[in-house]
Design an enzyme around this catalytic site. Structure first.
Site, PDB file in Angstrom:
ATOM      1  N   HIS A  81      13.585 -35.515 -16.533  1.00 56.08           N
ATOM      2  CA  HIS A  81      13.565 -35.809 -15.569  1.00 56.08           C
ATOM      3  C   HIS A  81      12.496 -35.407 -14.726  1.00 56.08           C
ATOM      4  CE1 HIS A  81      17.290 -37.338 -14.215  1.00 56.08           C
ATOM      5  NE2 HIS A  81      17.951 -35.787 -15.239  1.00 56.08           N
TER       6      HIS A  81
ATOM      7  N   GLU B 104       4.454 -12.970 -14.674  1.00 55.91           N
ATOM      8  CA  GLU B 104       4.083 -11.907 -14.347  1.00 55.91           C
ATOM      9  C   GLU B 104       3.062 -10.866 -14.771  1.00 55.91           C
ATOM     10  OE1 GLU B 104       6.932  -9.358 -11.788  1.00 55.91           O
ATOM     11  OE2 GLU B 104       8.010 -10.094 -12.487  1.00 55.91           O
TER      12      GLU B 104
ATOM     13  N   CYS C 291       0.690  -1.344   0.563  1.00 54.71           N
ATOM     14  CA  CYS C 291      -0.072   0.235   0.054  1.00 54.71           C
ATOM     15  C   CYS C 291       0.453   1.014  -0.237  1.00 54.71           C
ATOM     16  CB  CYS C 291      -0.991   0.373   1.096  1.00 54.71           C
ATOM     17  SG  CYS C 291      -2.163  -1.289   1.648  1.00 54.71           S
TER      18      CYS C 291
ATOM     19  N   GLU D  57      14.328 -16.098 -14.482  1.00 54.17           N
ATOM     20  CA  GLU D  57      13.734 -14.735 -15.372  1.00 54.17           C
ATOM     21  C   GLU D  57      12.793 -14.526 -16.036  1.00 54.17           C
ATOM     22  OE1 GLU D  57      13.971 -12.299 -13.023  1.00 54.17           O
ATOM     23  OE2 GLU D  57      13.440 -10.649 -14.267  1.00 54.17           O
TER      24      GLU D  57
ATOM     25  N   ARG E 192       2.815   0.447  -5.800  1.00 52.18           N
ATOM     26  CA  ARG E 192       3.304  -0.214  -4.171  1.00 52.18           C
ATOM     27  C   ARG E 192       1.514  -0.958  -4.241  1.00 52.18           C
ATOM     28  NH1 ARG E 192       6.665   1.971  -1.069  1.00 52.18           N
ATOM     29  NH2 ARG E 192       5.542   0.782   1.243  1.00 52.18           N
TER      30      ARG E 192
ATOM     31  N   ASN F 222      -0.362   1.781   6.220  1.00 53.91           N
ATOM     32  CA  ASN F 222       0.604   0.711   5.120  1.00 53.91           C
ATOM     33  C   ASN F 222       1.599  -0.137   6.151  1.00 53.91           C
ATOM     34  OD1 ASN F 222       2.068  -0.270   2.791  1.00 53.91           O
ATOM     35  ND2 ASN F 222       3.815   0.743   3.568  1.00 53.91           N
ATOM     36  N   GLY F 223       0.895  -1.391   6.009  1.00 51.98           N
ATOM     37  CA  GLY F 223       1.713  -2.258   6.713  1.00 51.98           C
ATOM     38  C   GLY F 223       0.763  -3.657   7.510  1.00 51.98           C
TER      39      GLY F 223
ATOM     40  N   LYS G  50       9.081 -13.007 -16.058  1.00 55.02           N
ATOM     41  CA  LYS G  50       8.665 -11.931 -16.659  1.00 55.02           C
ATOM     42  C   LYS G  50       7.449 -12.266 -17.361  1.00 55.02           C
ATOM     43  CE  LYS G  50      10.496  -9.409 -14.828  1.00 55.02           C
ATOM     44  NZ  LYS G  50      11.670  -9.089 -14.392  1.00 55.02           N
TER      45      LYS G  50
ATOM     46  N   TRP H 216      -3.330  -2.011  -1.622  1.00 56.25           N
ATOM     47  CA  TRP H 216      -3.525  -3.704  -2.400  1.00 56.25           C
ATOM     48  C   TRP H 216      -3.684  -4.579  -1.185  1.00 56.25           C
ATOM     49  CZ3 TRP H 216      -0.305  -7.796   0.075  1.00 56.25           C
ATOM     50  CH2 TRP H 216       0.305  -9.090  -1.336  1.00 56.25           C
TER      51      TRP H 216
ATOM     52  N   LYS I 162       4.515  -3.705  -6.517  1.00 56.35           N
ATOM     53  CA  LYS I 162       5.816  -3.436  -6.807  1.00 56.35           C
ATOM     54  C   LYS I 162       7.026  -3.418  -6.018  1.00 56.35           C
ATOM     55  CE  LYS I 162       9.301  -1.730  -9.760  1.00 56.35           C
ATOM     56  NZ  LYS I 162      10.173  -3.156 -10.436  1.00 56.35           N
TER      57      LYS I 162
HETATM   58  C1  AGP Z   1       9.819  -9.147 -10.967  1.00 55.54           C
HETATM   59  O1  AGP Z   1       9.631  -8.560 -11.776  1.00 55.54           O
HETATM   60  C2  AGP Z   1       8.529  -8.464  -9.252  1.00 55.54           C
HETATM   61  N1  AGP Z   1       7.993  -7.518  -9.162  1.00 55.54           N
HETATM   62  C3  AGP Z   1       9.265  -9.250  -8.221  1.00 55.54           C
HETATM   63  O2  AGP Z   1       9.812 -10.822  -8.127  1.00 55.54           O
HETATM   64  C4  AGP Z   1      10.001  -8.461  -7.677  1.00 55.54           C
HETATM   65  O3  AGP Z   1      11.597  -9.124  -8.450  1.00 55.54           O
HETATM   66  C5  AGP Z   1      11.093  -8.883  -5.763  1.00 55.54           C
HETATM   67  O4  AGP Z   1       9.191  -8.865  -5.445  1.00 55.54           O
HETATM   68  C6  AGP Z   1      11.827  -8.773  -4.908  1.00 55.54           C
HETATM   69  O5  AGP Z   1      11.632  -7.278  -5.275  1.00 55.54           O
HETATM   70  P1  AGP Z   1      13.281  -6.693  -4.510  1.00 55.54           P
HETATM   71  O6  AGP Z   1      14.054  -6.305  -5.207  1.00 55.54           O
HETATM   72  O7  AGP Z   1      12.154  -4.734  -4.562  1.00 55.54           O
HETATM   73  O8  AGP Z   1      13.105  -7.396  -3.083  1.00 55.54           O
END
Ligand code: AGP
Length: 616
Positions: free
Chosen positions: A512, A496, A2, A489, A27, A103-104, A493, A77, A611
């Site tokens: 396997h 997500e 948030c 990765e 956020r 937030n929290g 990408k 969020w 994010k």
């Molecule tokens: C990556 O595209 C994601 N949004 C997510 O996996 C991100 O890398 C993860 O939440 C870690 O965040 P940070 O690097 O800010 O710690």
């Protein structure tokens, strides 16, 4: 997660709050709301879904927006309760005098709620935040003072919070508090701001005070007072904010993600600048605080991170072990926390995080800090909580990353890890360790920005492949060795931002189990780089082809005789295996981007994500 925002001054509060929230959407973005104070009245407006929905509501409330110069706002969020309007912040107490954004996570909210319900509080929402609103209001009833009420309430709250509260009977102030959640106060002339993060306020001020845990502050138009947990008035350092407002604009690109992918060549130059001074020179890494003799005592390295940062750490393992000859474990922070990890004063712990605010990684770092290990933090936010925990802070300077999908920060983390690995080797073994392989890698790092630019200029083939495969429901990414993390990765990408079920595997693992899933409906993307595992991955591609899988090769070389294997080939500039993760990832980022864009997805703000993941 948030985002929270507060404003007090002479501007229209609604405009500052909405602009601030738009920069905090990374956020969370499942609902939003603001509270506007005017005279001794407070009006609360909330909307489910994206911020635009709140903006639409406010268009019909211009009379209030015109007269209010104090307010608080929130973008959510969801953690406790569905993302509905009733659960959206701000929350109020029963008499509606107190209004709060948060937030929290309040860990003892159930316990507090039961006590408050017995005392007669009636709850409207399922949120933990509403509990805090009632609690602060109850304390106000005892003290008739918003500062004291907040101080007393936070002592009863367990968990993480950043709070902004206003009260109808004290209409000239915002009271704030924080513990394990970020909060910054922006300083203006005759006006002040409160926010979860700098982008929300950067267009108004470049001066700020960061609140520390358990501090409570009173923010008025012309003054700020901050108290520590013992109620002592303290003077916090005023810091000058490092960002320009332009850094948070799309600069003509359709999405932030595309802009950020295109910024990667400059990001590489930035990270290398002042550190890599030529192929025969030692890497300069003044930020790394261990002496050569201390480096020589390091017996193990532990890398802790989440998501994309974790994948960068996996590449880091490969290159640190190769160059510095120190065993490296890489672990998701969330797993690291809940087991008996073995670390001591001879352990180098590397925390990697774009935001520097990821709760799992912060908790893991705090935990290992007690074991006296040296903590190096690689982060894009030198102003973050994690940065403040660092013994060695290695900022990566990728600039603000807005898109939820991490791209340029991953690139910056990779480059930082290349530098750190070579640095550790040079410090440990002396200048004689700079052999031809190291010189080649240094040369390739210097040439990397132009390779990235060449790739970006020839993205039409990637676009074509994206369109061809956009409607498949599943995807497998395979690679081996140093590109295994690239496969993970690339798959992350794609899933997500397009919601396609994509999984990365070590190519050798395919047989396997995962091979059972292969048929003509399962595209397999193979990363093939000339080097030690090239032939092995090629054999794994043969195995996939024999199961009718559609094969996409991302490769820097393919022999004519092997071209037949692939349905599509994306060629990347030539280079060694060691540098290849930094080249290949650009293709995978673009492929994911174009597929999501073709499918019409919300690229920068994918569903269910945020994010900065500030909850464990
Ligand atoms: C990556 O595209 C994601 N949004 C997510 O996996 C991100 O890398 C993860 O939440 C870690 O965040 P940070 O690097 O800010 O710690």
């Amino acid at each position: 997660m948030c985002g929270i925002i507060g404003y007090i001054g002479s501007r229209k509060a609604s405009e500052v709050l909405i602009s601030g929230l738009s920069h905090l959407e990374y956020r969370g973005y499942d609902s939003s709301g603001i509270a506007l104070m005017h005279g001794n009245s407070v009006d609360v407006y909330k909307a489910q879904g994206k911020l635009v929905n709140l903006i639409e509501i406010l268009k019909t409330k211009q009379d209030i927006c015109d007269i209010s110069h104090i307010g608080i706002g929130h973008i959510r969020w969801a953690t406790h309760g569905l993302p509905t309007t009733v659960n959206a912040h701000p929350h109020t107490c029963n008499c509606k005098n107190l209004t709060l954004v948060h937030n929290g996570i309040i860990e003892n909210y159930q316990e507090l709620k039961e006590i408050l319900q017995k005392e007669g509080c009636i709850f409207q929402s399922q949120t933990d935040t509403e509990v805090a609103a009632h609690l602060i209001a109850r304390e106000y009833g005892k003290t008739n003072n918003l500062l004291k009420a907040m101080q007393s309430a936070v002592k009863q709250i367990k968990g993480a919070f950043a709070f902004c509260a206003i009260h109808k009977l004290e209409p000239d102030k915002i009271v704030v508090a924080k513990r394990n959640a970020p909060l910054v106060i922006g300083l203006g002339e005759g006006e002040n701001f409160v926010a979860s993060d700098i982008p929300a306020i950067i267009e108004y001020t470049k001066k700020a005070i960061y609140l520390s845990d358990n501090e409570v502050g009173v923010v008025e138009k012309n003054s700020i007072q901050i108290f520590d947990e013992n109620d002592k008035l303290i003077i916090n350092k005023v810091e000058y904010l490092p960002f320009e407002a332009v850094a948070i604009s799309k600069m003509g690109y359709k999405h932030f993600m595309l802009k950020e992918i295109h910024e990667q060549s400059d990001v590489v130059r930035n990270v290398l600048s002042g550190k890599l001074l030529g192929i025969n020179n030692e890497i300069k890494l003044e930020e790394f605080k261990l002496t050569p003799s201390e480096i020589n005592k390091i017996t193990r390295v532990q890398i802790i991170a989440c998501g994309t940062s974790l994948h960068a750490g996996m590449v880091g393992k490969y290159i640190i072990e190769k160059f510095a000859k120190i065993p490296v474990d890489v672990e998701p922070s969330s797993e690291y926390i809940y087991r008996d990890t073995i670390a001591d004063e001879n352990t180098l712990v590397i925390g990697i995080s774009q935001s520097g605010e990821t709760a799992d990684t912060i908790t893991a770092i705090k935990q290992v800090k007690e074991k006296k290990s040296h903590i190096a933090i690689i982060t894009n936010r030198a102003d973050s909580t994690m940065a403040r925990l660092a013994d060695s802070l290695l900022p990566v300077n990728a600039g603000i990353e807005v898109s939820v999908a991490a791209t340029k920060s991953y690139m910056a983390q990779l480059i930082s890890l290349y530098l750190l690995s070579i640095f550790l080797m040079e410090q440990k073994f002396g200048p004689s360790a700079i052999n031809d392989e190291v010189k080649t890698l240094k040369q390739e790092l210097i040439e990397l920005p132009s390779k990235i630019e060449a790739l970006l200029e020839n993205a039409s083939n990637i676009q074509r492949v994206a369109k061809k495969y956009a409607n498949y429901k599943d995807f497998i990414f395979i690679a081996r060795g140093i590109n295994y993390p690239s496969a993970l990765e690339g798959a992350l990408k794609l899933k997500e931002i397009s919601y396609i079920n994509a999984t990365g595997y070590g190519a050798g693992e395919l047989k396997h189990g995962p091979i059972a899933m292969l048929d003509e409906n399962m595209p397999v993307l193979a990363i093939l780089n000339t080097g030690i595992v090239y032939d092995k991955v090629l054999s794994n591609c043969e195995e996939a082809k024999a199961r009718q899988a559609k094969l996409i090769g991302v490769t820097n070389y393919i022999a004519d005789k092997d071209v037949r294997l692939f349905d599509d080939i994306i060629t990347v500039p030539s280079g060694s295996d060691l540098i290849s993760p930094a080249v290949n990832i650009v293709v995978l980022q673009l492929l994911a981007y174009y597929i999501a864009e073709y499918l019409g997805k919300d690229v920068d703000q994918p569903r269910n994500l945020a994010k900065s993941v500030t909850v464990e």
